[in-house]
Design a protein around this motif. Sequence first.
Motif, PDB file in Angstrom:
ATOM      1  N   GLY A 101      53.433  -9.331  12.977  1.00 55.41           N
ATOM      2  CA  GLY A 101      51.976  -9.420  12.878  1.00 55.41           C
ATOM      3  C   GLY A 101      51.466 -10.475  13.836  1.00 55.41           C
ATOM      4  N   SER A 102      50.194 -10.776  13.761  1.00 57.68           N
ATOM      5  CA  SER A 102      49.617 -11.782  14.651  1.00 57.68           C
ATOM      6  C   SER A 102      49.923 -13.187  14.140  1.00 57.68           C
ATOM      7  CB  SER A 102      48.102 -11.580  14.759  1.00 57.68           C
ATOM      8  OG  SER A 102      47.476 -11.885  13.524  1.00 57.68           O
ATOM      9  N   ILE A 103      49.702 -14.178  15.008  1.00 55.85           N
ATOM     10  CA  ILE A 103      49.877 -15.569  14.596  1.00 55.85           C
ATOM     11  C   ILE A 103      48.901 -15.912  13.474  1.00 55.85           C
ATOM     12  CG2 ILE A 103      49.604 -17.962  15.364  1.00 55.85           C
ATOM     13  CD1 ILE A 103      50.677 -17.146  18.071  1.00 55.85           C
ATOM     14  N   ALA A 104      47.678 -15.407  13.583  1.00 54.82           N
ATOM     15  CA  ALA A 104      46.682 -15.652  12.527  1.00 54.82           C
ATOM     16  C   ALA A 104      47.140 -15.062  11.195  1.00 54.82           C
ATOM     17  CB  ALA A 104      45.332 -15.072  12.937  1.00 54.82           C
ATOM     18  N   ASP A 105      47.744 -13.866  11.242  1.00 50.75           N
ATOM     19  CA  ASP A 105      48.239 -13.250  10.010  1.00 50.75           C
ATOM     20  C   ASP A 105      49.333 -14.096   9.378  1.00 50.75           C
ATOM     21  OD1 ASP A 105      46.528 -11.093  10.254  1.00 50.75           O
ATOM     22  OD2 ASP A 105      47.970  -9.886  11.379  1.00 50.75           O
TER      23      ASP A 105
END
Length: 638
Positions: free
Chosen positions: A480-484
């Motif tokens: 997933g993304s870093i934010a996720d």
Amino acid sequence: MTAPASQRRGPVPGGPPAARMMMAGGPPEKLEDFKGSTKRLLGLLKPQRVFVAGALGFGAVSVFLSVYGPYLLGKATDVIFAGVISRLPDAGAGDKFAGVDVVPGQGIDFDRLMRILGWVALIYVFAWIFGVLQGRLTTRAVQAAVFDLRQQVEDKLGRLPLSYFDKQARGEVLSRATNDTDNIAQTLQQTFAQLVTSLLMIVGVLGMMFWISPLLALIALVSVPVSIWLTTVIGKRSQGQFVAQWKTTGQLNGHIEEMFTGHTLVKVFGRQNEAAAVFQEHNDKLFASSFRAQFISGLIQPAMMFISNLNYVLVAVVGGLRVASGTLSLGEVQAFIQYSRQFSQPLTQVASMANLVQSGVASAERVFALLDADEQSPEPVPAELGDVRGRIAFENVSFRYLPDKPLIENLSLAVEPGQTVAIVGPTGAGKTTLVNLLMRFYEVTGGRITLDGVDIATMPREQLREQIGMVLQDTWLFGGSIADNIGYGAPTATPSSESIRAAAEAAHVDGFVRMLPEGYDTKIDEEGSNVSTGQKQLVTIARAFLAEPSILILDEATSSVDTRTEVLIQQAMATLRSGRTSFVIAHRLSTIRDADVILVMENGTIVEQGTHDSLLAAGGAYARLYSAQFAQAVVEVD
């Protein structure tokens, strides 16, 4: 990374399939409870009883129509035969045309023939329609049952204690949760409807055969006991091979998962050849067991076909004699021959499904073993905690991983709210075990642990862990993304929320993330291979910042970052720990000088406790550890 002794053998010799067949190694295992596992497997369909009943009903109608069709075709044959015979000079003379209505000189009654053929076509169309409906309901019931089974496995994995996974290879657990459940789905899909249809077909065809000619029906029945005997003998020989097949599949998956996870270390230590040799060994065992299972069970169908052909010859010869004697009509014998084929076909199908059934039951037994594994102690009813202050007390706590090997004995410790407790000691002293007991990853074998005076054993694990934030030395990131990944610490946080960016800034993640082309939307794979080890650890620290727990556990949380970043993180950690009870496990003693209390553990026992200065002044175990690290640092600088 050194492979276990059992995995350090040389390459398995190659050779033709016949040679590899002999390498299965030892006698095949047997299913522990074939009957019980089969009953439990069919029990999965119980919640879908409405769809199962509908499928059985449509199947019964389809079989009835299919069975009635040959009888009408026999009547059509009699109409044609009577029409041909009616033109013979001696038509209607004697009784050699018994059972056939012969009107001399009439010829073929095409009107009657077309009516019969019309009914036959209509019957087969409806048989097909009901068969399609049966297939749809069967698929619905089976897929719903397997959906429920997968959900049970998922729920079970969440209830299993950590000790279960310590004893099982991850690939083995994954194989049971994926490969075995898929095999169960395939078995139910391919055998349930077909088995029921075949049994109904056998009963319906047998009834029609006795109606037409009891003598020919008895001749056809001679093949039944022979078929049952053959199926039983061959099935018993293949049963153990199916168990070995799926067990070896789990072992192979476990090896592949380990080698893929540690592929970097495998290459670093030059163990590619040994890893390939172990893979070859498991693969050869899987080939051998699969080959034997499929080959032995595959003998059933040709054997049944042979018996069916002998039965066909007997019916044809005796039926011809009965027509010649005038006992049966040609159409009845034709219908009976069709029924004999229909009778043999479901017998062959039932026998040939033995391999699928045994394979499916072997997988079911493995999945049921997972579902029957001992679970964590039952969760108590959630209690109202109120505002958690964070006072932790270990009261005469004892723990052992193995019943005969004590690790922690009668440990007592009181941590006041807001205190930072550092835990140091040699490897294997019980430092991580201590926080695992606090998290209830393991249950104490004696004494108790309290949070604000409440025994944590009386609290639901989820409710307890909501109060605790944990940063491990072994980082875990998901695809997933870093934010996720940062937002994983707070389910209500959205990838674009300011709280995620604030946590990232506090953990010094924001600086390197802004340098990435996609910023916080940068995708990370499951292994986090597109970011450095230190950056992965920073992301996990930001995740803990976002969770804002009442209790903080840091297990070597800064071991993979550089010195400058470590200083910055230490400052951020000081802010994060403010007002929170914190446990810090550290090997670098320079990082815990400011701890309120330092615990020195050896062999599961607290041998010293105090502040950094007081422990140094005491000249005990902590002073020796500190001097050893300082001396090593001086040697490295020199």
